[in-house]
Motif scaffolding. Structure first.
Motif, PDB file in Angstrom:
ATOM      1  N   ALA A   2      -1.624  -5.284  -4.248  1.00 16.51           N
ATOM      2  CA  ALA A   2      -2.225  -4.138  -4.922  1.00 16.51           C
ATOM      3  C   ALA A   2      -3.708  -4.031  -4.562  1.00 16.51           C
ATOM      4  O   ALA A   2      -4.422  -5.025  -4.517  1.00 16.51           O
ATOM      5  CB  ALA A   2      -2.068  -4.276  -6.431  1.00 16.51           C
ATOM      6  N   SER A   5      -4.775  -1.647  -9.923  1.00 19.94           N
ATOM      7  CA  SER A   5      -3.673  -1.254 -10.795  1.00 19.94           C
ATOM      8  C   SER A   5      -4.242  -0.693 -12.097  1.00 19.94           C
ATOM      9  O   SER A   5      -5.398  -0.938 -12.449  1.00 19.94           O
ATOM     10  CB  SER A   5      -2.730  -2.420 -11.072  1.00 19.94           C
ATOM     11  N   ARG A  12      -1.446   0.700  -3.648  1.00 26.91           N
ATOM     12  CA  ARG A  12      -1.248  -0.296  -2.594  1.00 26.91           C
ATOM     13  C   ARG A  12      -1.142   0.410  -1.258  1.00 26.91           C
ATOM     14  O   ARG A  12      -1.171   1.638  -1.178  1.00 26.91           O
ATOM     15  CB  ARG A  12       0.001  -1.120  -2.881  1.00 26.91           C
ATOM     16  N   ASP A  18       8.875   3.346   1.290  1.00 28.85           N
ATOM     17  CA  ASP A  18       8.333   4.528   0.613  1.00 28.85           C
ATOM     18  C   ASP A  18       8.766   5.832   1.278  1.00 28.85           C
ATOM     19  O   ASP A  18       8.511   6.913   0.740  1.00 28.85           O
ATOM     20  CB  ASP A  18       6.795   4.486   0.607  1.00 28.85           C
ATOM     21  N   CYS A  62       2.249   4.003  -6.937  1.00 23.98           N
ATOM     22  CA  CYS A  62       3.613   3.679  -7.364  1.00 23.98           C
ATOM     23  C   CYS A  62       3.638   3.312  -8.840  1.00 23.98           C
ATOM     24  O   CYS A  62       2.675   2.742  -9.361  1.00 23.98           O
ATOM     25  CB  CYS A  62       4.140   2.492  -6.558  1.00 23.98           C
ATOM     26  N   LYS A  64       4.567   0.982 -11.834  1.00 20.09           N
ATOM     27  CA  LYS A  64       4.754  -0.467 -11.974  1.00 20.09           C
ATOM     28  C   LYS A  64       6.206  -0.802 -12.300  1.00 20.09           C
ATOM     29  O   LYS A  64       6.743  -1.789 -11.810  1.00 20.09           O
ATOM     30  CB  LYS A  64       3.858  -1.029 -13.080  1.00 20.09           C
ATOM     31  N   ASP A  66       9.099   0.407 -11.471  1.00 17.40           N
ATOM     32  CA  ASP A  66      10.144   0.406 -10.444  1.00 17.40           C
ATOM     33  C   ASP A  66       9.601   0.487  -9.015  1.00 17.40           C
ATOM     34  O   ASP A  66      10.379   0.593  -8.073  1.00 17.40           O
ATOM     35  CB  ASP A  66      11.131   1.545 -10.689  1.00 17.40           C
ATOM     36  N   ASP A  67       8.280   0.424  -8.851  1.00 16.41           N
ATOM     37  CA  ASP A  67       7.620   0.484  -7.542  1.00 16.41           C
ATOM     38  C   ASP A  67       7.937   1.775  -6.785  1.00 16.41           C
ATOM     39  O   ASP A  67       7.836   1.833  -5.573  1.00 16.41           O
ATOM     40  CB  ASP A  67       7.971  -0.737  -6.678  1.00 16.41           C
TER      41      ASP A  67
END
Length: 174
Positions: A2, A5, A12, A18, A62, A64, A66-67
């Motif tokens: 990261a 956050s 990130r 992605d 993203c 946290k 589930d990214d």
């Protein structure tokens, strides 16, 4: 790893995984300044994600939990000043993610990168980004009439955008 956050988000570098989420929101950009980045398929999305991963100015945003990639930010360094911008999936609008991500970016730039000033450009029709700038405490510094062209009119001539500039100083943020 990261870059920073917040309560609900992680900023990130981009990852190959992605690509599908990136394609989801970049296949139909809502503002003209992103038309050049419009994507049509997974191959284009993967290539774009790999390119953005190499650029230090790009931040994948993203959730946290589930990214899942929900958008991206950029911060282009100009000495002690940063030109910033953002693009988020319209399917997640109204949940405060853009404000949270951009606020985290500002904290990161002012505290960890020792920025003195942050500014951004916003087209005059992009009211959501203008509202975001105001929520972040930015002030409008200028209006540039027919400043830049990202697309053409039906007759092929350039369609120029009226562009607002917003900015914030470190001492105002702190």
């Amino acid at each position: 790893m990261a870059l920073y956050s917040t309560d609900r988000l992680v900023a990130r570098r981009f990852r190959d995984a992605d690509s599908a989420a990136f394609l989801d929101y970049m296949s139909d950009p809502q503002v003209n300044c992103f038309l050049e980045e419009k994507l049509s398929n997974m191959q284009e999305a993967l290539a774009a994600v790999r390119k953005k991963r190499k650029e230090k100015s790009q931040f994948a945003v993203c959730r946290k939990e589930d990214d899942l990639l929900i958008g991206h930010l950029f911060a282009m360094e100009e000495g002690d000043t940063y030109n910033v911008g953002w693009h988020f999936n319209t399917k997640i609008e109204g949940r405060g993610y853009a404000t949270e991500a951009a606020s985290g970016l500002f904290d990161y730039l002012f505290h960890r990168k020792n920025a003195r000033r942050i500014y951004c450009y916003v087209e005059d029709y992009n009211t959501r980004s203008q509202q975001l700038c105001k929520r972040l405490g930015m002030r409008q510094e200028g209006l540039f009439l027919e400043y830049i062209s990202f697309t053409s009119n039906n007759d092929g001539t350039p369609r120029y955008e009226n562009t607002l500039q917003f900015a914030l100083l470190r001492k105002e943020w702190l």
